[in-house]
Design a protein around this motif. Structure first.
Motif, mmCIF file in Angstrom:
data_model
loop_
_atom_site.group_PDB
_atom_site.id
_atom_site.type_symbol
_atom_site.label_atom_id
_atom_site.label_comp_id
_atom_site.label_asym_id
_atom_site.label_seq_id
_atom_site.Cartn_x
_atom_site.Cartn_y
_atom_site.Cartn_z
ATOM 1 N N LEU A 154 0.831 -1.159 -0.009
ATOM 2 C CA LEU A 154 0.032 0.073 -0.190
ATOM 3 C C LEU A 154 0.794 1.275 0.012
ATOM 4 O O LEU A 154 0.577 2.183 -0.716
ATOM 5 C CB LEU A 154 -0.870 0.013 1.199
ATOM 6 C CG LEU A 154 -1.868 -1.100 1.185
ATOM 7 C CD1 LEU A 154 -2.705 -0.984 2.558
ATOM 8 C CD2 LEU A 154 -2.984 -0.918 0.049
ATOM 9 N N LEU A 155 2.011 1.256 0.903
ATOM 10 C CA LEU A 155 2.755 2.248 0.937
ATOM 11 C C LEU A 155 3.383 2.734 -0.471
ATOM 12 O O LEU A 155 3.688 3.812 -0.962
ATOM 13 C CB LEU A 155 3.983 2.217 1.994
ATOM 14 C CG LEU A 155 3.406 2.204 3.385
ATOM 15 C CD1 LEU A 155 4.421 1.723 4.329
ATOM 16 C CD2 LEU A 155 2.868 3.843 3.813
ATOM 17 N N ALA A 156 4.052 1.449 -1.026
ATOM 18 C CA ALA A 156 4.728 1.645 -2.424
ATOM 19 C C ALA A 156 3.648 2.206 -3.652
ATOM 20 O O ALA A 156 4.185 3.067 -4.116
ATOM 21 C CB ALA A 156 5.004 0.170 -2.879
ATOM 22 N N ALA A 157 2.379 1.681 -3.397
ATOM 23 C CA ALA A 157 1.587 2.128 -4.418
ATOM 24 C C ALA A 157 1.303 3.842 -4.361
ATOM 25 O O ALA A 157 1.156 4.450 -5.089
ATOM 26 C CB ALA A 157 0.297 1.390 -4.283
ATOM 27 N N ALA A 158 1.337 4.320 -2.708
ATOM 28 C CA ALA A 158 0.836 5.467 -2.673
ATOM 29 C C ALA A 158 2.059 6.650 -3.079
ATOM 30 O O ALA A 158 2.125 7.648 -3.775
ATOM 31 C CB ALA A 158 0.443 5.714 -1.156
ATOM 32 N N LEU A 159 3.254 6.059 -2.599
ATOM 33 C CA LEU A 159 4.587 6.671 -2.825
ATOM 34 C C LEU A 159 4.843 6.888 -4.396
ATOM 35 O O LEU A 159 5.722 7.638 -4.885
ATOM 36 C CB LEU A 159 5.545 6.375 -2.185
ATOM 37 C CG LEU A 159 5.384 6.443 -0.722
ATOM 38 C CD1 LEU A 159 6.553 5.819 -0.009
ATOM 39 C CD2 LEU A 159 5.330 7.892 -0.493
ATOM 40 N N LEU A 160 4.452 5.666 -5.188
ATOM 41 C CA LEU A 160 4.823 5.675 -6.681
ATOM 42 C C LEU A 160 4.268 6.660 -7.495
ATOM 43 O O LEU A 160 4.638 7.313 -8.240
ATOM 44 C CB LEU A 160 4.257 4.246 -7.012
ATOM 45 C CG LEU A 160 4.503 3.927 -8.571
ATOM 46 C CD1 LEU A 160 6.032 4.062 -8.860
ATOM 47 C CD2 LEU A 160 3.855 2.446 -8.836
ATOM 48 N N ARG A 161 2.720 7.027 -7.125
ATOM 49 C CA ARG A 161 1.971 7.970 -7.908
ATOM 50 C C ARG A 161 2.466 9.290 -7.676
ATOM 51 O O ARG A 161 2.802 9.781 -6.790
ATOM 52 C CB ARG A 161 0.583 7.829 -7.612
ATOM 53 C CG ARG A 161 0.333 7.750 -6.141
ATOM 54 C CD ARG A 161 -1.109 7.924 -6.193
ATOM 55 N NE ARG A 161 -1.859 9.111 -6.637
ATOM 56 C CZ ARG A 161 -3.026 9.504 -6.305
ATOM 57 N NH1 ARG A 161 -3.955 8.710 -5.549
ATOM 58 N NH2 ARG A 161 -3.308 10.806 -6.777
ATOM 59 N N PRO A 162 2.316 10.360 -8.507
ATOM 60 C CA PRO A 162 2.471 11.659 -8.276
ATOM 61 C C PRO A 162 1.757 12.044 -7.329
ATOM 62 O O PRO A 162 0.457 11.927 -7.517
ATOM 63 C CB PRO A 162 2.414 12.212 -9.756
ATOM 64 C CG PRO A 162 2.420 11.163 -10.772
ATOM 65 C CD PRO A 162 2.038 9.970 -10.047
ATOM 66 N N HIS A 163 1.958 13.146 -6.496
ATOM 67 C CA HIS A 163 1.182 13.477 -5.617
ATOM 68 C C HIS A 163 1.595 14.906 -5.088
ATOM 69 O O HIS A 163 2.940 15.079 -5.023
ATOM 70 C CB HIS A 163 0.735 12.775 -4.344
ATOM 71 C CG HIS A 163 2.010 12.016 -3.769
ATOM 72 N ND1 HIS A 163 2.740 10.878 -3.981
ATOM 73 C CD2 HIS A 163 2.583 12.626 -2.691
ATOM 74 C CE1 HIS A 163 3.652 10.755 -3.309
ATOM 75 N NE2 HIS A 163 3.519 11.812 -2.637
ATOM 76 N N ASP A 164 1.051 15.958 -4.645
ATOM 77 C CA ASP A 164 1.348 16.863 -3.936
ATOM 78 C C ASP A 164 0.992 16.789 -2.450
ATOM 79 O O ASP A 164 1.651 17.679 -1.680
ATOM 80 C CB ASP A 164 0.634 18.363 -4.452
ATOM 81 C CG ASP A 164 0.830 18.460 -6.082
ATOM 82 O OD1 ASP A 164 2.121 18.629 -6.298
ATOM 83 O OD2 ASP A 164 -0.210 18.923 -6.644
ATOM 84 N N LEU A 165 -0.111 16.013 -2.076
ATOM 85 C CA LEU A 165 -0.405 16.057 -0.569
ATOM 86 C C LEU A 165 -0.546 14.623 -0.288
ATOM 87 O O LEU A 165 -1.032 13.720 -1.141
ATOM 88 C CB LEU A 165 -1.824 16.552 -0.510
ATOM 89 C CG LEU A 165 -2.272 16.363 1.130
ATOM 90 C CD1 LEU A 165 -1.244 16.974 2.040
ATOM 91 C CD2 LEU A 165 -3.815 17.238 1.063
ATOM 92 N N LEU A 166 0.200 13.953 0.548
ATOM 93 C CA LEU A 166 0.076 12.859 1.022
ATOM 94 C C LEU A 166 -0.449 12.441 2.402
ATOM 95 O O LEU A 166 0.162 13.480 3.364
ATOM 96 C CB LEU A 166 1.636 12.143 1.069
ATOM 97 C CG LEU A 166 1.931 10.730 1.461
ATOM 98 C CD1 LEU A 166 1.208 9.626 0.338
ATOM 99 C CD2 LEU A 166 3.420 10.452 1.215
ATOM 100 N N LEU A 167 -1.538 11.794 2.745
ATOM 101 C CA LEU A 167 -2.155 11.504 3.973
ATOM 102 C C LEU A 167 -1.941 10.087 4.333
ATOM 103 O O LEU A 167 -2.357 9.308 3.498
ATOM 104 C CB LEU A 167 -3.578 12.015 3.753
ATOM 105 C CG LEU A 167 -4.020 13.279 3.092
ATOM 106 C CD1 LEU A 167 -5.428 13.453 2.606
ATOM 107 C CD2 LEU A 167 -3.635 14.436 4.238
ATOM 108 N N LEU A 168 -1.331 9.790 5.290
ATOM 109 C CA LEU A 168 -1.092 8.542 5.935
ATOM 110 C C LEU A 168 -1.702 8.628 7.560
ATOM 111 O O LEU A 168 -1.413 9.272 8.188
ATOM 112 C CB LEU A 168 0.436 8.223 6.001
ATOM 113 C CG LEU A 168 1.098 8.635 4.628
ATOM 114 C CD1 LEU A 168 1.661 10.068 4.647
ATOM 115 C CD2 LEU A 168 1.912 7.396 4.310
#
Length: 205
Positions: free
Chosen positions: A125-139
């Motif tokens: 799950l972490l790999a998938a979230a960090l793989l995609r481009p994003h400006d805001l990361l909520l965990l």
């Protein structure tokens, strides 16, 4: 009940939410993600109201929640390949290989979710979230189910995302993760912000 919380995140800032279970951390994150609607007040992202149904918002916000949600019929590699294609990740194949390596999943790349341990699922799950481009990361408690070595990798990955300009808001029970990643810490209790400031000062108090 979550009492009024006034929180503003600067671009590129990392903010950690600390507090016991039931203090309001997950609720605040769901509001920030647009998954829950506030009963009063507004949640804004880059000046516009946060709306999870808005594709322009979804494209810029990555979320890691408390549920182990994976595609049951896809291997770990296929899961990440789908994320890479869906979000237009440049050089997707190399990016997927790098993500598998960074999260200790190279040896489990062809495994289905049912064949992964809970810690490996969290890494996916972490790999998938960090793989995609994003400006805001909520965990929401991204360190849960991770062993000490994986938590150390996580701290490095989040610090790198912050250094690259992403804004981070994350709930955690691990003080070391907050200390290693956050620029600012909010301590919540029963929906109230009871302390706020630099990690060393708040954690010392």
């Amino acid at each position: 009940m979550l009492w009024p919380v006034d929180l503003e995140l600067a671009r590129g800032e990392a903010v950690a939410l600390l507090g016991h279970n039931g203090s309001g951390k997950s609720t605040l994150l769901r509001l920030a993600a647009g998954r829950d609607r506030p009963t009063a007040g507004l949640v804004r992202f880059d000046g516009a109201p946060m709306d999870e149904d808005d594709p322009t918002v979804r494209a810029r916000v990555a979320v890691v929640g408390d549920a182990l949600a994976c595609y049951p019929d896809l291997t770990a590699r296929q899961h990440l390949e789908l994320v890479a294609v869906g979000h237009g990740v440049p050089d997707g194949e190399a990016a997927v290989d790098a993500a598998l390596t960074a999260h200790g999943l190279v040896g489990r790349a062809e495994a289905l979710p049912t064949e992964l341990s809970s810690g490996q699922l969290q890494e996916l799950l972490l790999a998938a979230a960090l793989l995609r481009p994003h400006d805001l990361l909520l965990l929401d408690e991204p360190e849960q189910r991770l062993d000490p070595a994986a938590r150390e990798r996580l701290a490095g990955a989040l610090a790198a995302r912050r250094s690259a300009g992403a804004t981070l808001l994350f709930a955690t029970h691990h003080r070391e993760l907050a200390r290693a990643v956050a620029d600012r810490v909010l301590l919540l209790d029963n929906g109230h912000v009871v302390a706020e400031g630099a990690p060393e000062r708040v954690l010392a108090e």
